[in-house]
Motif scaffolding. Structure first.
Motif, mmCIF file in Angstrom:
data_model
loop_
_atom_site.group_PDB
_atom_site.id
_atom_site.type_symbol
_atom_site.label_atom_id
_atom_site.label_comp_id
_atom_site.label_asym_id
_atom_site.label_seq_id
_atom_site.Cartn_x
_atom_site.Cartn_y
_atom_site.Cartn_z
ATOM 1 N N TYR A 68 43.712 39.009 91.158
ATOM 2 C CA TYR A 68 44.950 39.725 90.859
ATOM 3 C C TYR A 68 46.087 39.266 91.759
ATOM 4 O O TYR A 68 47.243 39.590 91.532
ATOM 5 C CB TYR A 68 44.742 41.232 90.998
ATOM 6 N N SER A 69 45.745 38.526 92.805
ATOM 7 C CA SER A 69 46.723 37.901 93.683
ATOM 8 C C SER A 69 46.119 36.600 94.195
ATOM 9 O O SER A 69 44.902 36.387 94.113
ATOM 10 C CB SER A 69 47.086 38.825 94.860
ATOM 11 N N SER A 70 46.961 35.732 94.716
ATOM 12 C CA SER A 70 46.485 34.456 95.263
ATOM 13 C C SER A 70 46.158 34.662 96.739
ATOM 14 O O SER A 70 46.998 35.138 97.506
ATOM 15 C CB SER A 70 47.560 33.378 95.099
ATOM 16 N N GLU A 71 44.962 34.287 97.136
ATOM 17 C CA GLU A 71 44.480 34.610 98.475
ATOM 18 C C GLU A 71 43.804 33.404 99.118
ATOM 19 O O GLU A 71 43.220 32.563 98.436
ATOM 20 C CB GLU A 71 43.481 35.774 98.417
ATOM 21 N N VAL A 72 43.893 33.368 100.454
ATOM 22 C CA VAL A 72 43.213 32.357 101.256
ATOM 23 C C VAL A 72 42.240 33.075 102.186
ATOM 24 O O VAL A 72 42.609 34.051 102.844
ATOM 25 C CB VAL A 72 44.207 31.525 102.079
ATOM 26 N N TYR B 13 44.316 36.263 103.657
ATOM 27 C CA TYR B 13 45.774 36.265 103.644
ATOM 28 C C TYR B 13 46.249 36.042 102.207
ATOM 29 O O TYR B 13 45.770 35.137 101.521
ATOM 30 C CB TYR B 13 46.336 35.162 104.541
ATOM 31 N N GLN B 14 47.187 36.881 101.776
ATOM 32 C CA GLN B 14 47.773 36.706 100.451
ATOM 33 C C GLN B 14 48.896 35.685 100.508
ATOM 34 O O GLN B 14 49.574 35.528 101.529
ATOM 35 C CB GLN B 14 48.306 38.034 99.929
ATOM 36 N N MET B 15 49.097 35.008 99.387
ATOM 37 C CA MET B 15 50.199 34.048 99.270
ATOM 38 C C MET B 15 51.251 34.665 98.342
ATOM 39 O O MET B 15 51.125 34.608 97.109
ATOM 40 C CB MET B 15 49.686 32.710 98.729
ATOM 41 N N TRP B 16 52.272 35.272 98.928
ATOM 42 C CA TRP B 16 53.312 35.941 98.153
ATOM 43 C C TRP B 16 54.076 34.963 97.272
ATOM 44 O O TRP B 16 54.609 35.343 96.226
ATOM 45 C CB TRP B 16 54.283 36.653 99.089
ATOM 46 N N ALA B 17 54.144 33.703 97.689
ATOM 47 C CA ALA B 17 54.923 32.716 96.936
ATOM 48 C C ALA B 17 54.208 32.228 95.687
ATOM 49 O O ALA B 17 54.800 31.502 94.889
ATOM 50 C CB ALA B 17 55.262 31.525 97.832
#
Length: 218
Positions: A109-113, A121-125
């Motif tokens: 649901y979000s891009s994460e590392v 850590y989420q990647m807001w960009a």
């Protein structure tokens, strides 16, 4: 036969070239941020030029609070990647991750590392669009229906396959491939580093305090 100049060691003869960072941003967020800043400048400018009493001071406090927040959530987020490290610039933090410290890059649901130490850590960009993901899935289903036995032409264009992925999923796949390819590089070793964006937090905090004080004494 290869010759080297005097004083040049073997490690100097095989220096790998440095490449510029690949930058990932959300175009929609940047457009939205620019429009919001223009609106804030228009409303705040009107209050500063034509306001009476405490209106100009309230406008200054509101701008001090609003502008850093608008910038931090729309224009600031970015992801920078090169052969040595991944740098994630989120609204209030900048996370620098050498590739050896990265365990996985995922897109749900979000891009994460995920790091080797278990941090996330989420990647807001790199925002995930479920609508685009569904459209990409439909394109893949149509392509599979056209070739039910999974046969592909020898001259098939790789870009056509990539175009069936949602943009966020394609970005995550690119970053995952870079992580797997570059993790063993000497320059990609090290631990994660996190820096808070005080240049954004400080003015927003000052604006919030000033706004509360002005409203309290109004």
């Amino acid at each position: 036969m290869t010759t080297s100049s005097p004083g040049q060691g073997p490690e100097q003869q095989h220096v790998e070239p440095a490449y510029a960072d690949r930058v990932f941003r959300s175009a929609a967020a940047m457009v939205c941020g620019a429009l919001m800043l223009a609106m804030a400048a228009w409303i705040g400018g009107e209050a500063l030029l034509r306001g009476q009493g405490q209106a100009p001071w309230l406008a200054i406090a509101a701008l001090l609070l609003a502008v850093p927040l608008i910038v931090s959530f729309t224009l600031r987020p970015a992801v920078f990647a090169n052969d040595d490290r991944l740098r994630i610039r989120n609204p209030f933090r900048t996370i620098t991750l050498p590739w050896a410290a990265v365990a996985d890059v995922r897109s749900g649901y979000s891009s994460e590392v995920f790091t080797q130490q278990g941090a996330k850590y989420q990647m807001w960009a790199v925002p995930v669009s479920l609508g685009r993901r569904k459209r990409a899935a439909r394109r893949q289903a149509r392509a599979a229906a056209e070739d039910p036995h999974g046969r592909t032409r020898v001259t098939a264009d790789v870009k056509d396959t990539e175009s069936r992925l949602a943009p966020a999923d394609q970005t995550v796949r690119d970053l995952r491939e870079m992580s797997e390819r570059c993790a063993s590089r000497p320059g990609a070793q090290g631990e994660a580093q996190v820096r808070w964006a005080y240049e954004v937090i400080a003015p927003a905090l000052v604006g919030a305090i000033l706004l509360v004080v002005l409203l309290a004494i109004a």
